[in-house]
Design a protein around this motif. Structure first.
Motif, short mmCIF file in Angstrom:
data_model
loop_
_atom_site.label_atom_id
_atom_site.label_comp_id
_atom_site.label_asym_id
_atom_site.label_seq_id
_atom_site.Cartn_x
_atom_site.Cartn_y
_atom_site.Cartn_z
N SER A 65 41.21 -75.05 -15.42
CA SER A 65 40.49 -74.10 -14.57
C SER A 65 39.34 -73.41 -15.30
O SER A 65 38.41 -72.92 -14.69
N GLU A 66 39.41 -73.42 -16.63
CA GLU A 66 38.35 -72.77 -17.40
C GLU A 66 37.15 -73.69 -17.65
O GLU A 66 36.08 -73.21 -18.01
N VAL A 67 37.38 -74.99 -17.54
CA VAL A 67 36.33 -75.91 -18.01
C VAL A 67 35.75 -76.79 -16.92
O VAL A 67 34.89 -77.64 -17.21
N LEU A 68 36.20 -76.63 -15.67
CA LEU A 68 35.60 -77.44 -14.60
C LEU A 68 34.12 -77.12 -14.50
O LEU A 68 33.72 -75.96 -14.50
N ASP A 69 33.31 -78.16 -14.40
CA ASP A 69 31.87 -77.96 -14.21
C ASP A 69 31.57 -78.01 -12.71
O ASP A 69 31.41 -79.09 -12.12
N ARG A 70 31.48 -76.85 -12.12
CA ARG A 70 31.33 -76.74 -10.68
C ARG A 70 29.98 -77.28 -10.22
O ARG A 70 28.94 -76.95 -10.80
N PHE A 71 30.03 -78.15 -9.21
CA PHE A 71 28.78 -78.68 -8.64
C PHE A 71 28.14 -77.66 -7.70
O PHE A 71 28.84 -76.96 -6.97
N VAL A 72 26.83 -77.60 -7.73
CA VAL A 72 26.06 -76.81 -6.75
C VAL A 72 24.85 -77.63 -6.32
O VAL A 72 24.41 -78.53 -7.03
N ALA A 73 24.37 -77.32 -5.12
CA ALA A 73 23.20 -78.03 -4.61
C ALA A 73 22.00 -77.09 -4.62
O ALA A 73 22.11 -75.92 -4.22
N GLY A 74 20.88 -77.60 -5.11
CA GLY A 74 19.64 -76.81 -5.11
C GLY A 74 19.00 -76.82 -3.74
O GLY A 74 19.48 -77.48 -2.81
N PRO A 75 17.92 -76.09 -3.60
CA PRO A 75 17.25 -76.00 -2.29
C PRO A 75 16.80 -77.37 -1.76
O PRO A 75 16.77 -77.61 -0.56
N ASP A 76 16.49 -78.26 -2.68
CA ASP A 76 16.05 -79.61 -2.27
C ASP A 76 17.23 -80.57 -2.16
O ASP A 76 17.02 -81.78 -2.02
N GLY A 77 18.45 -80.05 -2.24
CA GLY A 77 19.62 -80.91 -2.11
C GLY A 77 20.03 -81.57 -3.41
O GLY A 77 21.05 -82.27 -3.46
N GLU A 78 19.27 -81.34 -4.45
CA GLU A 78 19.62 -81.96 -5.73
C GLU A 78 20.88 -81.30 -6.28
O GLU A 78 20.97 -80.08 -6.37
N ILE A 79 21.81 -82.14 -6.68
CA ILE A 79 23.11 -81.63 -7.13
C ILE A 79 23.14 -81.50 -8.64
O ILE A 79 22.74 -82.43 -9.36
N SER A 80 23.57 -80.33 -9.11
CA SER A 80 23.72 -80.14 -10.55
C SER A 80 25.01 -79.37 -10.80
O SER A 80 25.76 -79.10 -9.86
N THR A 81 25.31 -79.08 -12.07
CA THR A 81 26.53 -78.32 -12.38
C THR A 81 26.16 -76.96 -12.94
O THR A 81 25.13 -76.81 -13.61
N LEU A 82 27.02 -75.98 -12.66
CA LEU A 82 26.76 -74.61 -13.12
C LEU A 82 26.98 -74.49 -14.63
O LEU A 82 26.32 -73.69 -15.30
N THR A 83 27.93 -75.22 -15.14
CA THR A 83 28.21 -75.21 -16.58
C THR A 83 28.15 -76.65 -17.07
O THR A 83 27.98 -77.57 -16.27
N ASN A 84 28.29 -76.86 -18.37
CA ASN A 84 28.20 -78.22 -18.91
C ASN A 84 29.25 -78.47 -20.00
O ASN A 84 28.95 -78.93 -21.09
N HIS A 85 30.50 -78.14 -19.67
CA HIS A 85 31.59 -78.46 -20.59
C HIS A 85 31.73 -79.97 -20.77
O HIS A 85 32.23 -80.44 -21.78
N SER A 86 31.29 -80.71 -19.77
CA SER A 86 31.40 -82.17 -19.81
C SER A 86 30.41 -82.80 -20.78
O SER A 86 30.51 -83.98 -21.08
N GLY A 87 29.42 -82.02 -21.23
CA GLY A 87 28.42 -82.60 -22.13
C GLY A 87 27.58 -83.65 -21.46
O GLY A 87 27.10 -84.59 -22.09
N GLY A 88 27.35 -83.50 -20.15
CA GLY A 88 26.43 -84.39 -19.44
C GLY A 88 27.00 -85.74 -19.07
O GLY A 88 26.29 -86.60 -18.54
N ILE A 89 28.30 -85.95 -19.32
CA ILE A 89 28.92 -87.27 -19.06
C ILE A 89 30.20 -87.07 -18.27
O ILE A 89 31.07 -86.31 -18.68
N GLN A 90 30.33 -87.72 -17.13
CA GLN A 90 31.56 -87.65 -16.32
C GLN A 90 31.98 -89.06 -15.92
O GLN A 90 31.20 -89.79 -15.33
N GLY A 91 33.19 -89.43 -16.29
CA GLY A 91 33.65 -90.80 -16.04
C GLY A 91 32.86 -91.82 -16.86
O GLY A 91 32.76 -92.97 -16.48
N GLY A 92 32.29 -91.37 -17.97
CA GLY A 92 31.54 -92.27 -18.84
C GLY A 92 30.08 -92.42 -18.45
O GLY A 92 29.32 -93.13 -19.13
#
Lengths: 358, 358, 358, 358
Positions: free
Chosen positions: A258-285
Motif C-alpha cells: 500500500s505504500e509503494v503502489l504507483d497510482r495512475f492518473v490521467a492528464g487533461p489530454d488523456g495521457e496516463i502517468s503515475t503520481l509516484t515512481n517506486h517502479s523505476g519506470g518499468i512495470q511487468g518488464g
C-alpha cells in the motif's frame, strides 16, 4: 561472449597491453547523423589521468572509426573502430607473472584457459570498457533524436551517501567535479575521502545512479527480455560491479504494498502517468513512460598500493608489493560506462519493440 | 524473448487463464537419469495453496513430459512439457477488463501490444514461473551428478532480517516452515508478520539468498558472459524482483579494498582456495571454486485486498475493490524459482566452458 | 538447436513415438486475427495417409493451441501448441533396436548421444516437420495481411521434370492432385511413377519449387543475414534435403553475365522493377520487389520395403526386412513444409527490417 | 547480421572504400599455436591481382592482429584484426552515384537504408570476404590439430565441367594454376575460357567443390542445427552464390533409394564406416565420419566491361559504361573463401558437440 544486444549489438575486443582495443557496432539504424566529437568526448570522460582521484596513467584514447559512416551519417553497415593502446608499462607486471593477485581474475583465467596474458589483466582489465563507451556514444546519438537521454552520477563513495532525490538537483553539475556527484558539497567530501584512501595505499567502493528519461511507454519485453533483466545483465557485465537495483530496489523490501503502489492518473489530454515512481519506470518488464531509474554498486578496487599476501601458481606464499598506476575508486570513471551500457540496452529494446505489433 | 540460455536453453509459454502453460528445454545433455518425482516435488514447492502465508488458490500443477526422455534418461532431444491450468476463476477479473491496476503490467502491455488478456495478468502473471521450475529441476539433476547443489532461502521479510551467515545454519531447515527461512525463530516471526500484513489486506516484500556449492573453478566468461551478469539477468527476469547483488554486494561499497581482498591460500595438496569469500565465488566473471552467493530483492506484491484508486483505459478515475486469491508475500514461493533459475544459468555456463580450450 | 529465427522464432520438440510433438512460436506480432481452421488445413496437407502416394500411416494431426491467443487474435505472447501422437506402432521398430539402418540417423545419433530412441527415428523423424507447419501457418496469416503469399509445388519426381515457367501456370492446380504438381498431365505421370516405385519396394527423390510474391523491396540483411542464406538454412534443415538454389541457381553457372543481368526499368509511376528475374528476387541478399523463387532437392527416402544389408551396433552384419509404413517419395508432403519454412523466414526478415532505419 | 556462429563466432565490418575492413573472432579455444604466416597466406590466395583471370586491382591485404594472442598462442580472448584498404579508386564510382546497376545491390540497399555508399558497393562488395578468410585461417589451425582438413577447388567454369571424382585426384594440384582446378588439362581450358570471356567484356559463372576430411562421427545437431543447414547458410552468405548441395545433391533426385543407400560395414577393429558416400558425410544432420562433400554455385559477376542499360534513382534510363577493375569469374578467388566458411562452421559444430553428453 564478447557480444551484447539482439538487434543493436556490440562486439568488443582487446587487452590493455596489446596493440589496440576496439569493436564492432552492428544493427545501428541507417541515416543517423553522427557527431564524432561527441563520441570522443565520451571517451575523454572515461579516460585515465583526468584528475587526482583517478589513475595517473596517461592514454589519449583516440578512437578511429573504420567503417559504417558515409558523409557523416550511419549507413546501416557495421561500424568498426579501434583505439590504439599507448603508454603501456608492461614491465610493471613482470613481477606478477606467476602471482594470483587476491580478488583479481588471475587465478580464474588461468584455471579456465590454461594460460594467461599477465600484463595488465588481459581481457579482465577495465580498459575494455572504453570500447563500450564508443558503442554507447553511437546509441546515445540515435536515442537523442527521439528525445531519450541517459544521465548517470556518483551517489555514494564509501560511507558518504548523497541522500537527495535526483528530481531536485541539476544533474549536469556532476560533470563539473572530478567525482561526478551533482551536489557540490558532497562532491568535495567524496573527493577528500578518495584522496585520503589513496594516500593510505587503499581503495574504496561506491554507487552510480542512472536516470533514463524520455523512453516511450511499451519498450521492453515480458519474461526473459524484461527491461530490468537486460539492464541488470548489462550493468553487472561492467568490471567491479557487485549489485544492481531499479526503482525502489532493496529499500522497497521493507515496505508495504500500500505504500509503494504507483497510482495512475490521467492528464487533461488523456495521457496516463503515475503520481509516484517506486517502479523505476518499468512495470511487468516494460517501460511505463516515467523515468527509468537504477543504481549500480561498485566494489573497492582490488589493486592496492600496499603489500598483499597471496600465492603463486605453484601454491607458494608470496607478497605482492603495491606498484603501477591504478584508480583508488572506480566510480567517477564508471559513470560514463554506466551511461553507455544503458544507452545500448535502451536502443536495442526500442528497435525490438517495432516488431511487437503487425 | 521467452527463451533464456545459450547452449542449455529454456523457452516458456502460457498464461494463467489459458489452457496450459509449458515449455521446451533444449540442449539438455544426453544420458542423464531423470527422477520425475523430483521434478514434481520442485513444482509442489512452488505451487499455490501450500499454507496460510500463500494464496488460497488451488492448482495441482501436475507436469506432463511429452518428449526427450527414453527409458528414464535424457536423449539429447528437446524436452517438451505442459502443466494444465485448473481452478481458474476468470470471472474474478471481469471488473478489471478496462482497469489499469497500479504497479501492474496492465498499462504497459496494453500500450505495447494494443490489446491485452486481462484474465489474471496474462503473461505477466507469476504463474509462468512454474515452467521455469520444471526446467530448473532438469538442470539440477544434471548438476547433481557433478556434485553441484543450489540452495535458496528467505533471508528477509519486510524489516525482519536474518542476520546470520549461512555457514552456521542448516539450510535444509528452511523447508520445514512455510516461509522457508532456515532459522526457526526468525521463521516464526516472519510468518506472524506475513499473516498480520495479510489480515490488513496489504502485502510485504522480502529477500531470497542463494548459495551454489561445488561449482568448479573456471566457469563463466569474461565481459558479457560474466557469471554475475548472467545470474543478474536470470534473477531480474523473475516477477516482482527489484534488485540483485552477489558476494558482498551493496554492503561492500562502504568498505576499503584492504578489508575485502579474498586472500589465496594453498592446501596441503596444492589446491588453491580463498580464506574469505567477499567475492561471492566469482572473480573476473568466472567461478573461483568457492560458494557462489547472491541475493534477490522482491517488492511487495501489487495486488492488495483493499480498495485502490486508479484509471481505466479511457483515463476515467476508478476504484478497484480487492478481490481474488493472491500472495501477501511472494518470497516463500519465490525460493524454488530462484533455485531453478540459478541451476539453469550454472548448467549453461558449465556446458559452455567445455569449449574454452582446444 | 531446435529453435529457428531471430525475432519471430520457432522452437520445436517431440519424437514420433512419444506422447506428443509441439512447439513454441515466439515473437508473433500482436493483433493478428488467426483462423485456426487454416492452421489445421495446413497440417492436413502434410499429414500421412492422404493418398496412395504417401505412407499408409494414419494420424489425425490435430493441433491444440495452448496460449498466445485471446478472442481470436494474437496477444504478442508466445503461442504454445501440441499435437498428440496417435497410431504409433512402436513394435514395428523392435527389430531395429540395435541396427544402424543405411542412410538413416541411427548411427550418427548413437555416436553423438551415446543412446538412442530407436522407435521411429526419434527426433530425426520427419514427423517433427508437422510442428513447423503450425508455426508457418501463423506466419502466413501475418504475411497475408501485407499481401505476401507463399506457394510451393512439386516440379520434379525422379527423372520427370516439369519444364514450364511458373508464370504460365495456375499454381493452385497443384492442390488438386496427390503429387502437388500444377500441371495435370505431368502430375499424372509423376503419380504413376511413384506408384511403380512403391510397388517395387523402392523410393524416389524429387524437387520442390517455391514462389514468394508480394515481398516489398528491402527485406533481408547484408552479409550473414542474406535472404538466400536464411532460406537455404531453413530449407536444408528439412529432412531428406540435399540441395538448395534460388533464381537461376546451378543453371546460371553456364551463362554469361550479359545473359543474366536483370535490367531495371521504371514504370509510369516511377516504380522501379526488373525486366527479368534471374536474381530470384534477391540482390545483395535483399529483396528487390520481384518474386522470390527457389528450389529444394529431396533425396529418395532411405527406408525401403525390401531387404537391406547393414551392421548392428556391435559391427555384426545383419539384414533388415522392409516393414512399417513409409512414403515412397517425400516430395508431395514436403510441399507444405517448404511453404511453412519460407513463411517463417520471410516474416522474421520483414520484422527485422523495421530496425534498419531510425 | 554481421555475425556468424554460435560458440565460435565471427563478426565482420568494413567497406571496400573505407579506411579498413576487419573483424572479431570470438570463442576461439585457448592454447592454439597460431602461425601468422599461414593466416597471411590464406589472404594472399584470395587477394586481387594474382593473375590474368582475376581483377587487376592491387591490394596487399596485410592483416594486423590486434588482440587475443600471447606468445604465439590464443588466450581465449577475442581476436580483433584489421586489413587496411589501399589502392582505392573511389572516383571510378562517381558516375555510378545515382545509378542502379543491374543485378547489383545498389537498388536494394538504397530502398532498405534510404542512403548508400556508392563507392565500390559498400558492404555488398566481395572485399568483405577477406575478413572471413582471416577468421577461417584461425579456425583451420584449430581443426588441423584434430586432423581435420578443408580443401576446395574449382570444378566448373561456364559449361566446362570437371567430371572426375575427387578421390582420384591430387587436390593440392589446384593451387598450381590460376583457376584452382586440380586437373591441369581442364585448368588450362578453364583459364582460356575466362580470358576469352574477359576479352569480350563479359563474365562467367562456375562451381566450387569442397571436401572436409577427418571430421569425427557425431558433429552437427538435429533439426535446425543440421550440418547441411549450417553449411548452406554459410555458403549462401558468400557474394554471388546461387546454389548449394551436399553429397549427391540435385543429381540424387533422379535416383532410387536402393541406388543411393550408403551401406554400413565394420572394419577389423569394429570401426563402422560406409561403402559409398552419397550422403556426403552427413546423416540426420550429423557427421558420420566420412568425408563431408558439398558444392557451391557462383553466378557470373554482374559488373561487365561493356555498356549496360539501366535506370537511376529517379527512374531515368541511363547507360553505364564498363569501367574499373573487376573479376571476369569469381570462382578462382572464391575457393579460399569457401574453405574459410567451411572451417568456421565445422569448428563451431565441433565445439558445440562437447555439450551433447553429460
Amino acid at each position: 561472449m564478447n557480444t551484447i544486444g539482439k538487434i543493436f549489438t556490440f562486439t568488443g575486443f582487446g587487452e590493455s597491453h596489446g596493440a589496440a582495443i576496439g569493436g564492432v557496432i552492428d544493427g545501428m539504424p541507417a541515416g543517423v547523423e553522427i557527431d564524432l566529437e561527441k563520441v570522443q568526448h565520451e571517451l575523454d570522460r572515461r579516460k585515465p589521468g583526468q584528475s587526482a582521484v583517478t589513475t595517473a596513467r596517461k592514454e589519449s584514447d583516440t578512437v578511429e572509426i573504420l567503417s559504417g559512416l558515409f558523409e557523416g551519417r550511419t549507413t546501416g553497415s557495421p561500424i568498426g573502430f579501434i583505439i590504439r593502446n599507448e603508454n603501456q608499462h608492461s614491465n610493471d607486471y613482470d613481477h606478477l607473472k606467476d602471482a594470483f593477485r587476491p580478488s583479481h581474475a588471475d587465478f580464474t583465467y588461468t584455471a579456465k584457459y590454461g594460460l594467461r596474458d599477465h600484463r595488465g589483466g588481459g581481457r579482465s582489465s577495465a580498459r575494455e570498457t572504453a570500447t563500450r563507451v564508443v558503442a554507447g556514444a553511437f546509441a546515445r546519438q540515435a536515442l537523442e533524436q527521439w528525445g531519450i537521454t541517459v544521465r548517470a552520477y556518483t551517489s555514494q563513495v564509501g560511507p558518504l551517501v548523497l541522500d537527495k532525490d535526483y528530481g531536485g538537483m541539476d544533474l549536469s553539475v556532476a560533470e563539473s567535479n572530478p567525482v561526478r556527484c551533482p551536489d557540490p558539497e558532497m562532491a568535495a567530501e567524496m573527493e577528500a575521502l578518495i584522496l585520503k584512501v589513496k594516500s593510505e595505499g587503499d581503495t574504496i567502493g561506491g554507487v552510480v545512479d542512472c536516470v533514463v528519461s524520455g523512453v516511450p511507454v511499451g519498450i521492453g519485453d515480458p519474461v526473459f527480455g524484461r527491461l530490468g533483466a537486460r539492464l541488470a545483465e548489462a550493468m553487472m557485465s561492467i568490471n567491479a560491479t557487485k549489485g544492481f537495483e531499479y526503482g525502489m530496489g532493496f529499500r522497497g523490501v521493507e515496505l508495504r504494498g500500500s505504500e509503494v503502489l504507483d497510482r495512475f492518473v490521467a492528464g487533461p489530454d488523456g495521457e496516463i502517468s503515475t503520481l509516484t515512481n517506486h517502479s523505476g519506470g518499468i512495470q511487468g518488464g516494460i517501460s511505463n513512460g516515467q523515468d527509468i531509474t537504477f543504481r549500480v554498486a561498485f566494489k573497492p578496487v582490488a589493486t592496492l598500493m600496499q603489500d598483499v599476501c597471496t600465492v603463486d601458481r605453484d601454491g607458494n606464499e608470496i607478497v605482492i608489493k603495491g606498484r603501477g598506476r591504478h584508480d583508488p575508486c572506480v566510480v567517477p570513471r564508471a559513470v560514463p560506462v554506466v551511461e553507455a551500457m544503458a544507452a545500448i540496452v535502451i536502443l536495442d529494446a526500442c528497435l525490438m519493440n517495432r516488431a511487437s505489433r503487425l
